[in-house]
Design a protein around this motif. Sequence first.
Motif, PDB file in Angstrom:
ATOM      1  N   VAL A  24      54.374   1.545 -14.791  1.00  0.00           N
ATOM      2  CA  VAL A  24      53.572   0.346 -14.529  1.00  0.00           C
ATOM      3  C   VAL A  24      53.571  -0.560 -15.750  1.00  0.00           C
ATOM      4  CG1 VAL A  24      51.239  -0.493 -14.038  1.00  0.00           C
ATOM      5  CG2 VAL A  24      52.123   1.485 -12.818  1.00  0.00           C
ATOM      6  N   SER A  25      53.560   0.035 -16.933  1.00  0.00           N
ATOM      7  CA  SER A  25      53.577  -0.761 -18.168  1.00  0.00           C
ATOM      8  C   SER A  25      54.810  -1.643 -18.227  1.00  0.00           C
ATOM      9  CB  SER A  25      53.543   0.161 -19.396  1.00  0.00           C
ATOM     10  OG  SER A  25      52.338   0.885 -19.439  1.00  0.00           O
ATOM     11  N   MET A  47      43.926 -10.051 -13.246  1.00  0.00           N
ATOM     12  CA  MET A  47      43.959  -8.597 -13.210  1.00  0.00           C
ATOM     13  C   MET A  47      43.323  -8.056 -11.936  1.00  0.00           C
ATOM     14  SD  MET A  47      45.650  -7.799 -15.831  1.00  0.00           S
ATOM     15  CE  MET A  47      45.376  -6.038 -15.974  1.00  0.00           C
ATOM     16  N   ILE A  48      42.272  -8.706 -11.473  1.00  0.00           N
ATOM     17  CA  ILE A  48      41.629  -8.264 -10.221  1.00  0.00           C
ATOM     18  C   ILE A  48      42.578  -8.436  -9.042  1.00  0.00           C
ATOM     19  CG2 ILE A  48      39.785  -8.785  -8.568  1.00  0.00           C
ATOM     20  CD1 ILE A  48      38.000  -9.445 -10.987  1.00  0.00           C
ATOM     21  N   VAL A  49      43.221  -9.611  -8.962  1.00  0.00           N
ATOM     22  CA  VAL A  49      44.161  -9.887  -7.871  1.00  0.00           C
ATOM     23  C   VAL A  49      45.339  -8.909  -7.917  1.00  0.00           C
ATOM     24  CG1 VAL A  49      45.828 -11.562  -6.971  1.00  0.00           C
ATOM     25  CG2 VAL A  49      43.558 -12.320  -7.669  1.00  0.00           C
ATOM     26  N   ALA A  50      45.903  -8.712  -9.121  1.00  0.00           N
ATOM     27  CA  ALA A  50      47.036  -7.789  -9.270  1.00  0.00           C
ATOM     28  C   ALA A  50      46.620  -6.361  -8.933  1.00  0.00           C
ATOM     29  CB  ALA A  50      47.583  -7.868 -10.691  1.00  0.00           C
ATOM     30  N   THR A 387      46.086   1.804 -15.468  1.00  0.00           N
ATOM     31  CA  THR A 387      47.123   1.485 -16.462  1.00  0.00           C
ATOM     32  C   THR A 387      47.268  -0.021 -16.635  1.00  0.00           C
ATOM     33  OG1 THR A 387      48.339   3.494 -15.887  1.00  0.00           O
ATOM     34  CG2 THR A 387      49.550   1.784 -17.070  1.00  0.00           C
ATOM     35  N   LEU A 388      47.215  -0.712 -15.532  1.00  0.00           N
ATOM     36  CA  LEU A 388      47.372  -2.170 -15.554  1.00  0.00           C
ATOM     37  C   LEU A 388      46.325  -2.821 -16.453  1.00  0.00           C
ATOM     38  CD1 LEU A 388      49.266  -4.162 -14.137  1.00  0.00           C
ATOM     39  CD2 LEU A 388      47.544  -4.447 -12.373  1.00  0.00           C
ATOM     40  N   TRP A 389      45.125  -2.285 -16.452  1.00  0.00           N
ATOM     41  CA  TRP A 389      44.027  -2.870 -17.231  1.00  0.00           C
ATOM     42  C   TRP A 389      44.083  -2.503 -18.709  1.00  0.00           C
ATOM     43  CZ3 TRP A 389      40.129  -6.281 -16.006  1.00  0.00           C
ATOM     44  CH2 TRP A 389      40.033  -6.652 -14.666  1.00  0.00           C
ATOM     45  N   PHE A 390      44.577  -1.300 -19.009  1.00  0.00           N
ATOM     46  CA  PHE A 390      44.398  -0.803 -20.376  1.00  0.00           C
ATOM     47  C   PHE A 390      45.686  -0.628 -21.173  1.00  0.00           C
ATOM     48  CE2 PHE A 390      40.652   0.748 -18.048  1.00  0.00           C
ATOM     49  CZ  PHE A 390      39.649   0.213 -18.846  1.00  0.00           C
ATOM     50  N   SER A 391      46.851  -0.816 -20.560  1.00  0.00           N
ATOM     51  CA  SER A 391      48.097  -0.574 -21.280  1.00  0.00           C
ATOM     52  C   SER A 391      48.433  -1.721 -22.235  1.00  0.00           C
ATOM     53  CB  SER A 391      49.245  -0.370 -20.291  1.00  0.00           C
ATOM     54  OG  SER A 391      50.469  -0.285 -20.983  1.00  0.00           O
TER      55      SER A 391
END
Length: 828
Positions: A24-25, A47-50, A387-391
């Motif tokens: 995902v990164s 980020m919410i939409v993704a 992962t999307l939020w924190f990578s």
Amino acid sequence: MDNIYLYMIIALAILAIADLVVGVSNDAVNFLNSAIGSKAISFKTIMIVASLGVAVGAIFSSGLMEVARKGIFNPGEFMFDEIMIIFMAVMITDILLLDFFNTLGMPTSTTVSIVFELLGAAVAMSFIKIYSDSGSGVFSDVLNYINTDTATKIIIGILLSVVIAFSVGAFVQWLTRLLLSYNFEQKAKWVGALFGGIALTALTYFIFIKGIKGTNYAKSIVDVLYSGSADGILDWANNYFGTAFDSIKELTSHKDYKDALKINTDKGTVGLTLRGFLEVNVLPIIGVSLVVWSLLSYVFVTALKKNIYKLIIIVGTFALALAFAGNDLVNFIGVPIAAWQSFVDFSDPLINTAGLSADQFPMNSLAKKVTTPTFLLVFAGLIMVVTLWFSSKAKSVVKTSLDLSSQSETKERFQPNFLSRGFVRVAMAMSQMTSYILPESWQAKIEKQFEVPVISLARNKSHELPAFDMVRAAVNLMVAAMLISLATSIGIPLSTTYVTFMVAMGTSLADRAWGAESAVYRVAGVINVIGGWFFTAFSAFTAAAIVAYLLKLNLPIMFPLLLVAAFALLLRSYLVHSKKNKEAKAEDSLTKAESSSVQGVIQESATNIANVVKRGNKIYTNAIKGLARQDLALLKKNKKQVVKLSSEIDELRDNIFYFIKNLDESSVGASNFYINILGYLQDMTQSLEYISKVSHKHINNNHKKLKFSQIKELKEVDDKMELLLNDTKTAFDSRSFEKIGVILDEKAQVYNLVKEKIQKQVERTRTEESSPKNTTLYFSLLLETKDLLNATMNLLDEYYNAHDGTVTPATIKTNDAEEDPNLDNESE
């Protein structure tokens, strides 16, 4: 021995989680690039939409992990133990390869990596079987084990993705900009509505074709085409399609109809699936969508007075995130799930009725279609969203794409090469040719449409400017969606990652983001990324083959050994990446001056001087220390540090143009002072660079160690230099510029000490010195120390003469728009 396969399943489950994170990164760039680059909506909204798109795509993902099970190799040709080795080799290789690209901040294709890892591991295992079983195997026998068509399609997909996506992206963006210009928000309402209708139609069709295609829902029956006897199905098909099918099997296996039709011979029915309905009714769906979306867009723009381009970006981000999770999830969990299902079959006495051992149980069961449990898809989707939020590595991959497509000045991370220079020269020549062909009146109109509006913004807020505008972001999403949808429907294997990246590069070129100042750097970056894609295929194949071979040699020993090595490399990569991030935010980094007066520049540059002196002091000391200890690692690290310092000073010099442009007529003296200061800083770093280079070269070439007396003398000089530089740093840190006079008086002591050491070495050379290399090194160090001392003193002298404590420093004035407190939130 059988217990080891249970441990392998547990290890594969852990690797699957890690692979989801690194995958995902890397693939986040596919759907985040346009929204983040345009700053049309806030980062939180993006980020919410993704996240919603990823979650929905994962939950409704394909339940069939066919690529991992039988897409690359023929599972019936392998035994259970061999299949487990192949899957373990693939996962170990995949996680390390993707993490390597993430660390570099380079986007690559997870599909290409998984396909070539499966291919490499399967080929290695095939050769082992061929030459160990018979002892007289031939190379061509490997074709019995491998499905070579898939690998060929992937390679073709890379080439097609690069050419088609770049060309179409550039053409559509050029045409769009020609029609809308950069003042697109001032155009008539119907223009935006029509653009919105086209873009949203493309995205809707993309969601249907790419998002739904791989799911189980795509196989749902939406219409019964035939209901009668089982014998009548073939007659109906031949009449309906106008084709002579010899059997039901031939009909159900036909590439055009096998997923479009669902045939039940027991009931004597032929149903049209959802996928078949979408493929059959392409034009009506597109036509109705275009009308509906255009009308809704017009209402959205006129009645609701909303920005249609923001809506396109939101829908496009959701669509690409949905398609990514729905279709690429197999790349991360397909192999572990296939391994788990293989283990279940091997352990099930109803399937393994004869109680065959691992090396005798054939894996024919992998050829069957097996649905993935929903809870695994939900769990995988959750990991992907987190992962999307924190990578942080996802952000670095996105940054590479944004930097290469940015409309404004950025720090160029790629160096020009002969290919990039050649491409730019060809492009310039073609541009000149078109200027001769087109009438001047046409050229003037085109130029007017491509005029970028000037935005007055203080340089301390320049980071708030978007990398590109909403039109380009919308075109990126729309064109990528259209190309992927079209390629999917006609069977061309375009890669999602490659298409989205190359479309972004094509639109950048058409939008003139690659100007004379940046073109060679940007083109070099694109070439590097494309080269990385081919490197992905080659390295994935080779590494997986090697790992598979090692596992086959001695599974009980090599399995834990390679697993520990893989996690150790991941941990090291994480620590290195964290260290780089900290270094990027280090307090010692240099900042650009923004003041408009000499006294202002003195105050602002003081921190830079203190940092250069501090880092220079450490570099000089480490060079002497590395020579004394013959510490090659320290000297190598020292070389990197001085190169980094030199590049930062080069950046400050590159900023001179913008610094001078912001000065008023009465502040020209500030520019002279600033230019002189940067010149002295560059002289200092050049001396440090030379000292560091010759020290490293001497030890690296294994020359004779310096004599104890020479080391002792160099240490005396180092101590004096350290004292001088520490006093200088203290004066600049505390802004006590009056102390500079005292420091200038210390110059003579250090200068005389260096001269004394030079004279001693002359005497030694005449009487006792026997090493020419030592003599050359020693003189080089002392002479360059003199130059370093001179540059430092000149710098101090400039400050001492220019500083006036009675004058209040002036700064660059900002207009009302720049002082508007709402400006920071404008992009949200």
